[in-house]
Each structure stands twice: as structure tokens, then as C-alpha cells.
Write an enzyme that holds these catalytic residues in place. Structure first.
Site, PDB file in Angstrom:
ATOM      1  N   HIS A  17     -40.306  10.612   7.253  1.00  0.00           N
ATOM      2  CA  HIS A  17     -40.413   9.853   5.999  1.00  0.00           C
ATOM      3  C   HIS A  17     -41.030  10.715   4.893  1.00  0.00           C
ATOM      4  CE1 HIS A  17     -40.719   6.175   8.831  1.00  0.00           C
ATOM      5  NE2 HIS A  17     -39.547   6.098   8.246  1.00  0.00           N
ATOM      6  N   LYS A  41     -36.791  -6.890  13.173  1.00  0.00           N
ATOM      7  CA  LYS A  41     -37.839  -6.160  13.899  1.00  0.00           C
ATOM      8  C   LYS A  41     -39.167  -6.924  13.899  1.00  0.00           C
ATOM      9  CE  LYS A  41     -36.143  -1.498  12.705  1.00  0.00           C
ATOM     10  NZ  LYS A  41     -36.409  -0.303  11.883  1.00  0.00           N
ATOM     11  N   ARG A  90     -30.620  11.218   9.222  1.00  0.00           N
ATOM     12  CA  ARG A  90     -30.799  12.253  10.246  1.00  0.00           C
ATOM     13  C   ARG A  90     -29.457  12.641  10.856  1.00  0.00           C
ATOM     14  NH1 ARG A  90     -35.362   8.517  12.750  1.00  0.00           N
ATOM     15  NH2 ARG A  90     -33.625   7.170  12.217  1.00  0.00           N
ATOM     16  N   SER A 127     -39.528   6.428  14.048  1.00  0.00           N
ATOM     17  CA  SER A 127     -40.695   5.572  14.296  1.00  0.00           C
ATOM     18  C   SER A 127     -40.629   4.936  15.681  1.00  0.00           C
ATOM     19  CB  SER A 127     -40.790   4.474  13.230  1.00  0.00           C
ATOM     20  OG  SER A 127     -41.009   5.021  11.959  1.00  0.00           O
TER      21      SER A 127
HETATM   22  O1  PNS Z   1     -37.045   1.115   8.303  1.00  0.00           O
HETATM   23  P1  PNS Z   1     -36.022   0.007   8.457  1.00  0.00           P
HETATM   24  O2  PNS Z   1     -36.547  -1.116   9.313  1.00  0.00           O
HETATM   25  O3  PNS Z   1     -34.699   0.506   8.962  1.00  0.00           O
HETATM   26  O4  PNS Z   1     -35.770  -0.561   6.976  1.00  0.00           O
HETATM   27  C1  PNS Z   1     -34.877  -1.641   6.768  1.00  0.00           C
HETATM   28  C2  PNS Z   1     -35.241  -2.356   5.469  1.00  0.00           C
HETATM   29  C3  PNS Z   1     -36.678  -2.866   5.538  1.00  0.00           C
HETATM   30  C4  PNS Z   1     -35.085  -1.404   4.306  1.00  0.00           C
HETATM   31  C5  PNS Z   1     -34.252  -3.557   5.295  1.00  0.00           C
HETATM   32  O5  PNS Z   1     -34.370  -4.430   6.390  1.00  0.00           O
HETATM   33  C6  PNS Z   1     -34.505  -4.303   3.985  1.00  0.00           C
HETATM   34  O6  PNS Z   1     -34.014  -3.883   2.933  1.00  0.00           O
HETATM   35  N1  PNS Z   1     -35.287  -5.430   4.043  1.00  0.00           N
HETATM   36  C7  PNS Z   1     -35.641  -6.213   2.876  1.00  0.00           C
HETATM   37  C8  PNS Z   1     -34.861  -7.547   2.824  1.00  0.00           C
HETATM   38  C9  PNS Z   1     -33.452  -7.289   2.314  1.00  0.00           C
HETATM   39  O7  PNS Z   1     -33.245  -6.948   1.163  1.00  0.00           O
HETATM   40  N2  PNS Z   1     -32.466  -7.497   3.203  1.00  0.00           N
HETATM   41  C10 PNS Z   1     -31.075  -7.252   2.900  1.00  0.00           C
HETATM   42  C11 PNS Z   1     -30.715  -5.782   3.152  1.00  0.00           C
HETATM   43  S1  PNS Z   1     -29.017  -5.431   2.723  1.00  0.00           S
END
Ligand code: PNS
Length: 156
Positions: A17, A41, A90, A127
Site C-alpha cells: 500500500h 469482509k 499486483r 493484507s
Molecule cells: O481493500 P479492499 O477490501 O479490496 O477494498 C475494497 C473497497 C473498500 C475499496 C470497496 O469494498 C469499496 O469501495 N467499499 C465502499 C462501499 C462502496 O462504494 N461499494 C461499491 C464498490 S463498486
């Protein structure tokens, strides 16, 4: 003034990150690292810990700030005046995971997602793997910024 948002669960923040934040910080005037909620998650670390660890990890980058967001990412971007979402890649699996989100976010508000390729030396750093190695007593200190090892130990 170009503002971008680098979102993620950051559970925990890793050197991967930090690598992406460093690269993105050189592309935009301002970068907001957003500790967001992923509804698929259940994080190991609480949000306050994830925020503190992420803030410490990027404090040497002058145009990077850290914030929490609970709602839709695109609404957070709009409220902050951000015109781009940044995601690190990645490899191909990351692209397959990220592509539907990038398309959905653009479909919702027109915001573009910019993909940044990470350092190949960190391609194995995730992570989820860091949590798993730490849970089994392995040494993850090479993969995470200062403070994360202790936080993982405390979280069990
Ligand atoms: O590190 P991650 O868990 O892969 O990140 C995913 C994340 C948190 C960026 C994604 O779940 C997100 O954008 N969550 C916020 C809610 C949202 O906007 N959901 C629609 C995504 S298209």
C-alpha cells in the site's frame, strides 16, 4: 488541483500500500487514503487502529492524508472533490477483482479509476497473507510498516 482517493480495507496497511501511495502521490496534487468498509469482509483490526497505522505509514508523504469512509466510495470522492480513484495492481487477479468496481464506480458517477502497477518485489504482499502468516507466528516485519506487527499481535 487534482485530488485522488486511494481506498481499501487496509487490514492491515502493508508496504505494498505504501508503494502504491508513494507512486500515486507523485501523480496527483493531493491523495486521500480512504479506509473504507468492504461489505464482503470482517476486518481483524478495528477501524481506529487501521486509521492510525495507515496515517503513520504515509506521514512522510506531504500531499497524502488519511480518512475514514463508511458509505459509497463515489459519494466520498464527490464530497472531497476527487476526480480519480487509484487502485494498485499486483497482477491479473487484482485486475479481475478491481475491474467490476471500476466499471460500477464510473457508471454511478463518471469517476475514473487509475490503476498503478506496484513494485514487483512486493507482488506477494497482501493484507490477507500478512494476517495469516502473523496468526501462525511468522515474521511479517519485512512486509508492513512500523507498528503493524505489534497491532497484529495485540489483535490475536
Ligand atoms: O481493500 P479492499 O477490501 O479490496 O477494498 C475494497 C473497497 C473498500 C475499496 C470497496 O469494498 C469499496 O469501495 N467499499 C465502499 C462501499 C462502496 O462504494 N461499494 C461499491 C464498490 S463498486
Amino acid at each position: 488541483m487534482t485530488i485522488a482517493v486511494l481506498p481499501g480495507s487496509f487490514d492491515p496497511v502493508t508496504m505494498g500500500h505504501v508503494d502504491i501511495a508513494t507512486r500515486a502521490a507523485s501523480l496527483f496534487d493531493e491523495l486521500i487514503l480512504a479506509v473504507a468498509h468492504n461489505s464482503t469482509k470482517s476486518p481483524l483490526l478495528d477501524v481506529q487502529t487501521r486509521l492510525e497505522l495507515a496515517s503513520a505509514a504515509v506521514k512522510h508523504l506531504p500531499n497524502v492524508t488519511v480518512a475514514q469512509t463508511d458509505g459509497l466510495l463515489v459519494e466520498f470522492c464527490k464530497a472531497r472533490g476527487a476526480t480519480a480513484i487509484v487502485k494498485g495492481l499486483r497482477g491479473g487477479a487484482d485486475y479481475d477483482y478491481e475491474r467490476p468496481m471500476a466499471l460500477m464506480n464510473r457508471s454511478l458517477t463518471g469517476i475514473e479509476t487509475v490503476f498503478v502497477t506496484g513494485d514487483s518485489a512486493l507482488a506477494h504482499v497482501a493484507s490477507s497473507l500478512v494476517r495469516d502468516v502473523a496468526r501462525h507466528g511468522g515474521d511479517v516485519s519485512a512486509y508492513v510498516p512500523a507498528g503493524v506487527v505489534e497491532a497484529l499481535r495485540t489483535a490475536g
